[in-house]
Design a protein around this motif. Structure first.
Motif, PDB file in Angstrom:
ATOM      1  N   ALA A  23      88.096 -46.572  -1.846  1.00 45.71           N
ATOM      2  CA  ALA A  23      89.302 -46.173  -1.117  1.00 45.71           C
ATOM      3  C   ALA A  23      89.383 -46.822   0.266  1.00 45.71           C
ATOM      4  N   PHE A  24      88.255 -46.974   0.936  1.00 44.56           N
ATOM      5  CA  PHE A  24      88.253 -47.488   2.305  1.00 44.56           C
ATOM      6  C   PHE A  24      87.546 -48.848   2.406  1.00 44.56           C
ATOM      7  N   ALA A  25      87.563 -49.626   1.321  1.00 49.08           N
ATOM      8  CA  ALA A  25      86.735 -50.830   1.301  1.00 49.08           C
ATOM      9  C   ALA A  25      87.499 -52.112   1.643  1.00 49.08           C
ATOM     10  N   ASP A  26      88.764 -52.006   2.092  1.00 44.26           N
ATOM     11  CA  ASP A  26      89.549 -53.217   2.255  1.00 44.26           C
ATOM     12  C   ASP A  26      89.260 -53.975   3.547  1.00 44.26           C
ATOM     13  N   ARG A  27      89.276 -53.274   4.696  1.00 46.32           N
ATOM     14  CA  ARG A  27      89.052 -53.939   5.978  1.00 46.32           C
ATOM     15  C   ARG A  27      88.082 -53.129   6.827  1.00 46.32           C
ATOM     16  N   ARG A  28      87.260 -53.862   7.603  1.00 49.50           N
ATOM     17  CA  ARG A  28      86.250 -53.193   8.418  1.00 49.50           C
ATOM     18  C   ARG A  28      86.890 -52.314   9.483  1.00 49.50           C
ATOM     19  N   GLU A  29      88.007 -52.758  10.073  1.00 51.27           N
ATOM     20  CA  GLU A  29      88.666 -51.961  11.100  1.00 51.27           C
ATOM     21  C   GLU A  29      89.169 -50.640  10.538  1.00 51.27           C
ATOM     22  N   LEU A  30      89.717 -50.690   9.305  1.00 49.61           N
ATOM     23  CA  LEU A  30      90.189 -49.457   8.677  1.00 49.61           C
ATOM     24  C   LEU A  30      89.031 -48.539   8.311  1.00 49.61           C
ATOM     25  N   GLN A  31      87.907 -49.114   7.909  1.00 52.48           N
ATOM     26  CA  GLN A  31      86.735 -48.298   7.605  1.00 52.48           C
ATOM     27  C   GLN A  31      86.295 -47.490   8.829  1.00 52.48           C
ATOM     28  N   LEU A  32      86.251 -48.159   9.980  1.00 50.70           N
ATOM     29  CA  LEU A  32      85.840 -47.460  11.201  1.00 50.70           C
ATOM     30  C   LEU A  32      86.874 -46.419  11.615  1.00 50.70           C
ATOM     31  N   LEU A  33      88.156 -46.744  11.425  1.00 54.27           N
ATOM     32  CA  LEU A  33      89.204 -45.770  11.735  1.00 54.27           C
ATOM     33  C   LEU A  33      89.064 -44.546  10.853  1.00 54.27           C
ATOM     34  N   HIS A  34      88.836 -44.761   9.556  1.00 52.67           N
ATOM     35  CA  HIS A  34      88.650 -43.635   8.637  1.00 52.67           C
ATOM     36  C   HIS A  34      87.423 -42.818   9.022  1.00 52.67           C
ATOM     37  N   PHE A  35      86.356 -43.501   9.448  1.00 51.74           N
ATOM     38  CA  PHE A  35      85.148 -42.778   9.860  1.00 51.74           C
ATOM     39  C   PHE A  35      85.456 -41.840  11.024  1.00 51.74           C
ATOM     40  N   TRP A  36      86.121 -42.339  12.054  1.00 54.72           N
ATOM     41  CA  TRP A  36      86.394 -41.505  13.228  1.00 54.72           C
ATOM     42  C   TRP A  36      87.384 -40.394  12.915  1.00 54.72           C
ATOM     43  N   LEU A  37      88.374 -40.670  12.070  1.00 50.58           N
ATOM     44  CA  LEU A  37      89.315 -39.615  11.679  1.00 50.58           C
ATOM     45  C   LEU A  37      88.608 -38.519  10.892  1.00 50.58           C
ATOM     46  N   PHE A  38      87.781 -38.914   9.927  1.00 47.96           N
ATOM     47  CA  PHE A  38      87.051 -37.925   9.135  1.00 47.96           C
ATOM     48  C   PHE A  38      86.045 -37.166   9.990  1.00 47.96           C
ATOM     49  N   LEU A  39      85.448 -37.861  10.942  1.00 48.29           N
ATOM     50  CA  LEU A  39      84.510 -37.179  11.841  1.00 48.29           C
ATOM     51  C   LEU A  39      85.231 -36.110  12.654  1.00 48.29           C
ATOM     52  N   ALA A  40      86.413 -36.445  13.187  1.00 51.40           N
ATOM     53  CA  ALA A  40      87.173 -35.479  13.987  1.00 51.40           C
ATOM     54  C   ALA A  40      87.607 -34.286  13.142  1.00 51.40           C
ATOM     55  N   ILE A  41      88.105 -34.566  11.924  1.00 48.59           N
ATOM     56  CA  ILE A  41      88.567 -33.479  11.050  1.00 48.59           C
ATOM     57  C   ILE A  41      87.399 -32.590  10.629  1.00 48.59           C
TER      58      ILE A  41
END
Length: 322
Positions: free
Chosen positions: A14-32
């Motif tokens: 799901a999050f394997a397309d771009r490194r920038e999006l991976q990091l964004l998803h990490f921080w969003l999931f961390l906050a949630i």
């Protein structure tokens, strides 16, 4: 082409397309996830410590917070790990375990929401029988039944899904192991058995929803007959949060499983999965605490107690006054 007997891992893409999006998803999931852990932890502490919340609704709310914490801790940590370290793998046994525990907690949560609706129905429509119908023993039995039903539902789905022969690769376009995406890997008509079981579960969920709708029709009719505006406001304040939680939970979950193939897309699947598996555990405590004055008072006591103790003695634990 691979066979399920030779599979050792799945790929969560799901999050394997771009490194920038991976990091964004990490921080969003961390906050949630941090918000969900903090909010549900506060709910658990408030219900445990404040005797005003030692009621059937408080007891069920405590169980609901446990299911919320279970949902978050089952799916999000692995997704965060994969996004942070730029990996996509999850072991076959890890996927099966994640699958089982997620559907265990999500099923138990929905059954608990149905029981909480019954609690509101009895409290408003049959107040004189409340102590009889919802005594401590009855509440414990209903909560145990919700957990047991969730366990049985998860066990049946896990056994059925992971007994299917899988020969369409091992790539899942999702951030956790979910039924529809695993069924896409099946190369046998035996997946119809799991589809039948899935339809049965959805029918059971719709039956619970019909019960909830019928109960709320009776609740709103009773509330509108209350002569006092303050009484109507208090009744609505205890019912509307529950109705909001049920609506968000059920609409996103069922649409995720039953959406037409023509409108299916990886981004839509991902958004729906986040909406029913990640967002509710973070929002449920907020929804309940905004409208429940007793819960807000208990949370205020905890927060002020923590701050005052931290100011007087940073090493001491928070004290919650009764």
């Amino acid at each position: 082409m691979s066979n399920s007997s030779s599979l050792t891992q799945f790929l969560l893409l799901a999050f394997a397309d771009r490194r920038e999006l991976q990091l964004l998803h990490f921080w969003l999931f961390l906050a949630i996830s941090l918000a969900a852990l903090l909010a549900n932890g506060l709910i658990l502490s408030a219900v445990a410590w404040d005797h005003h919340l030692h009621t059937p609704m408080g007891f069920f709310l405590l169980n609901l917070s446990l299911t919320d914490l279970g949902c978050i801790c089952t799916t999000v940590p692995k997704a965060m790990h994969n996004s942070l370290w730029d990996t996509t793998t999850i072991s076959y046994t890890g996927c099966a375990a994640q699958f089982f525990f997620f559907y265990f907690f999500i099923s138990a949560e929905y059954f608990l929401l149905t029981i909480m609706c019954y609690d509101r129905y009895v409290a408003i429509c049959k107040p004189l029988h409340y102590g009889t119908l919802l005594g401590s023993r009855a509440c414990a039995h209903m909560a145990a039944a919700a957990w047991a039903a969730g366990f049985l539902n998860a066990l049946l789905h896990t056994a059925s899904t992971f007994s299917l022969p899988l020969c369409q690769g091992n790539a899942l376009d999702q951030f956790f192991c979910e039924i529809p995406h695993i069924l896409k890997l099946s190369c046998s008509h035996s997946y119809i058995r799991e589809l039948g079981l899935l339809l049965f579960s959805i029918s059971l969920a719709l039956g619970c929803f019909i019960f909830i709708v019928f109960s709320y029709v009776q609740i709103f009719r009773a509330v509108l007959r209350i002569p006092s505006q303050q009484g109507r406001h208090k009744a609505f304040s205890t019912c509307l949060p529950h109705l909001a939680v049920v609506s968000l939970f059920l609409s996103t979950g069922i649409f995720s499983d039953l959406k037409p193939p023509l409108i299916s897309s990886p981004s839509l699947d991902l958004a729906l999965s986040v909406l029913y598996s990640v967002v509710p555990p973070a929002l449920n405590p907020l929804i309940y605490s905004l409208r429940n004055q007793e819960l807000k008072d208990a949370l205020r006591k905890i927060i002020t107690g923590c701050f005052s103790e931290a100011t007087n003695s940073p090493s001491s634990a928070c004290y919650v006054p009764h």
